[in-house]
Design a protein around this motif. Structure first.
Motif, short mmCIF file in Angstrom:
data_model
loop_
_atom_site.label_atom_id
_atom_site.label_comp_id
_atom_site.label_asym_id
_atom_site.label_seq_id
_atom_site.Cartn_x
_atom_site.Cartn_y
_atom_site.Cartn_z
N LYS A 1 0.88 -1.17 0.00
CA LYS A 1 0.00 0.00 0.00
C LYS A 1 0.92 1.22 0.00
O LYS A 1 1.76 1.36 0.88
N ILE A 2 0.78 2.06 -1.01
CA ILE A 2 1.67 3.20 -1.15
C ILE A 2 0.84 4.47 -1.04
O ILE A 2 -0.07 4.70 -1.84
N GLU A 3 1.13 5.25 -0.02
CA GLU A 3 0.41 6.51 0.15
C GLU A 3 1.28 7.63 -0.41
O GLU A 3 2.38 7.86 0.06
N GLN B 1 9.83 -4.54 0.39
CA GLN B 1 9.81 -3.13 0.80
C GLN B 1 10.77 -2.30 -0.07
O GLN B 1 10.41 -1.24 -0.58
N SER B 2 11.99 -2.83 -0.26
CA SER B 2 12.95 -2.02 -1.02
C SER B 2 12.60 -1.97 -2.51
O SER B 2 12.82 -0.95 -3.16
N LEU B 3 12.01 -3.06 -3.03
CA LEU B 3 11.54 -3.02 -4.42
C LEU B 3 10.50 -1.91 -4.61
O LEU B 3 10.58 -1.12 -5.55
N VAL B 4 9.54 -1.86 -3.70
CA VAL B 4 8.45 -0.89 -3.83
C VAL B 4 8.99 0.54 -3.63
O VAL B 4 8.60 1.47 -4.34
N GLU B 5 9.94 0.69 -2.71
CA GLU B 5 10.52 2.03 -2.51
C GLU B 5 11.26 2.48 -3.77
O GLU B 5 11.23 3.66 -4.14
N ALA C 1 6.29 9.54 -0.46
CA ALA C 1 5.52 8.29 -0.39
C ALA C 1 5.80 7.58 0.91
O ALA C 1 6.93 7.62 1.41
N SER C 2 4.76 6.95 1.47
CA SER C 2 5.04 6.01 2.57
C SER C 2 4.52 4.64 2.13
O SER C 2 3.44 4.53 1.55
N VAL C 3 5.35 3.64 2.36
CA VAL C 3 5.09 2.29 1.84
C VAL C 3 4.81 1.33 2.98
O VAL C 3 5.52 1.32 3.98
N GLU C 4 3.74 0.54 2.82
CA GLU C 4 3.42 -0.49 3.82
C GLU C 4 3.33 -1.81 3.06
O GLU C 4 2.58 -1.92 2.09
N VAL C 5 4.11 -2.81 3.50
CA VAL C 5 4.11 -4.10 2.79
C VAL C 5 3.62 -5.18 3.75
O VAL C 5 4.07 -5.27 4.89
N LEU C 6 2.67 -6.01 3.27
CA LEU C 6 2.14 -7.09 4.10
C LEU C 6 2.21 -8.41 3.34
O LEU C 6 1.91 -8.45 2.14
N GLU C 7 2.61 -9.48 4.03
CA GLU C 7 2.63 -10.78 3.38
C GLU C 7 1.20 -11.31 3.30
O GLU C 7 0.42 -11.14 4.22
#
Lengths: 83, 218
Positions: free
Chosen positions: A6-8, A57-61, A76-82
């Motif tokens: 989820k990227i805000e 996380q680092s891929l999405v960042e 951007a703030s990134v939230e990653v969940l399995e």
């Protein structure tokens, strides 16, 4: 492993946000007279495969820095969940 | 010799024919460069015209940056080739990192379509030949995202290096320091929100854009 991100995306501090200002000016007309500092951004959701949560996380960042946001005007703030 | 101009077309570009007509009327030659073709066909100059490249999805210009033609455009810029981005083309050039800053939604959240007066702030670039600093031009704008922003550091750098090309005399969109157009350090890449190709005849309300395009063609 499969992750959901989820990227805000939000306007950077100090950068005017015309959408937020317009909404802020409209709210009192509906009686919401105590609202201030309205900021409008966007939410991006995506799914990604990676070996670990840190890698995801680092891929999405990296996507955020290179494509999903414009660092001149957005953060951007990134939230990653399995999943 | 007639200068051959490549006018880049992305899916959603809509000002390419106006641009080609203006260039031909002012003595140049022009042809379309399709965004999916990485070749610039040996043109002498490039225009990235207005429109809504790739539907303006994500951000204006954000997806156009990845089109195959853009790698060649970046190399052309590096070699000193003249490149003019108009309106959406300006947005594409900022997203591609070929020009400083970014363009966001207009203050007031209105799509603006009007004649504007702009002032030449610097003529040390491909559009300034034959013009003087302080010259006033009537050129129309037609945009929703023309509000120029940049960090204070970038602003002071572009002011010092004379990279601000045009300012609005009556700021319509909230742009930082009334900026309507900027160039890169070398002055061979210029982006502007006003549409000079739509101001090439008194019948269109102004012919002030002609001097800008003639300079680009010279």
């Amino acid at each position: 492993m499969h992750f959901e991100a989820k990227i805000e995306v939000s306007p950077r501090d100090g950068i005017a946000n015309p959408e937020g200002s317009t909404i802020e000016r409209a709210l009192p007309a509906l009686g919401f007279k105590t609202t201030h500092n309205v900021r409008v951004g966007k939410l991006i959701r995506l799914e990604v495969e990676a070996e670990s949560v840190d890698v995801a996380q680092s891929l999405v960042e990296d996507m955020c820095n290179r494509f999903l946001t414009n660092p001149v005007i957005e953060d951007a703030s990134v939230e990653v969940l399995e999943v | 010799m007639t200068r051959r101009v490549g006018v880049v077309r992305f899916p959603g570009t809509n000002c390419e024919f106006d641009t080609i007509d203006a260039i031909r009327m002012l003595g140049g030659d022009a042809e379309i460069l399709w965004h999916g073709d990485p070749s610039l066909k040996n043109v002498d100059a490039i225009v990235i015209p207005g429109g809504f490249a790739h539907g303006d999805y994500l951000r204006c210009g954000a997806i156009a940056r990845f089109s195959p033609v853009m790698g060649a455009v970046a190399s052309f810029a590096q070699e000193g080739g003249p490149i003019l981005g108009i309106c959406n083309g300006f947005q594409v050039l900022t997203e591609a990192g070929l020009l400083p800053g970014a363009l966001q939604k207009n203050v007031g959240m209105k799509f603006l379509c009007s004649m504007q007066q702009v002032e030449f702030v610097s003529t040390q670039n491909i559009l300034g030949r034959g013009s003087e600093v302080g010259d006033h031009l009537q050129i129309p704008i037609n945009h929703f995202e023309g509000n120029y922003v940049c960090s204070p550091e970038v602003l002071s750098r572009i002011e010092t290096r004379e990279q601000i090309v045009f300012r609005y005399t009556d700021n319509p969109n909230g742009s930082t320091k009334d900026i309507a157009g900027v160039c890169n350090e070398a002055g061979n890449v210029v982006g502007m929100m006003p549409h000079p190709e739509r101001a090439t005849s008194a019948l269109l309300g102004s012919s002030d854009g002609a001097s800008v395009i003639k300079s680009f063609l010279s």
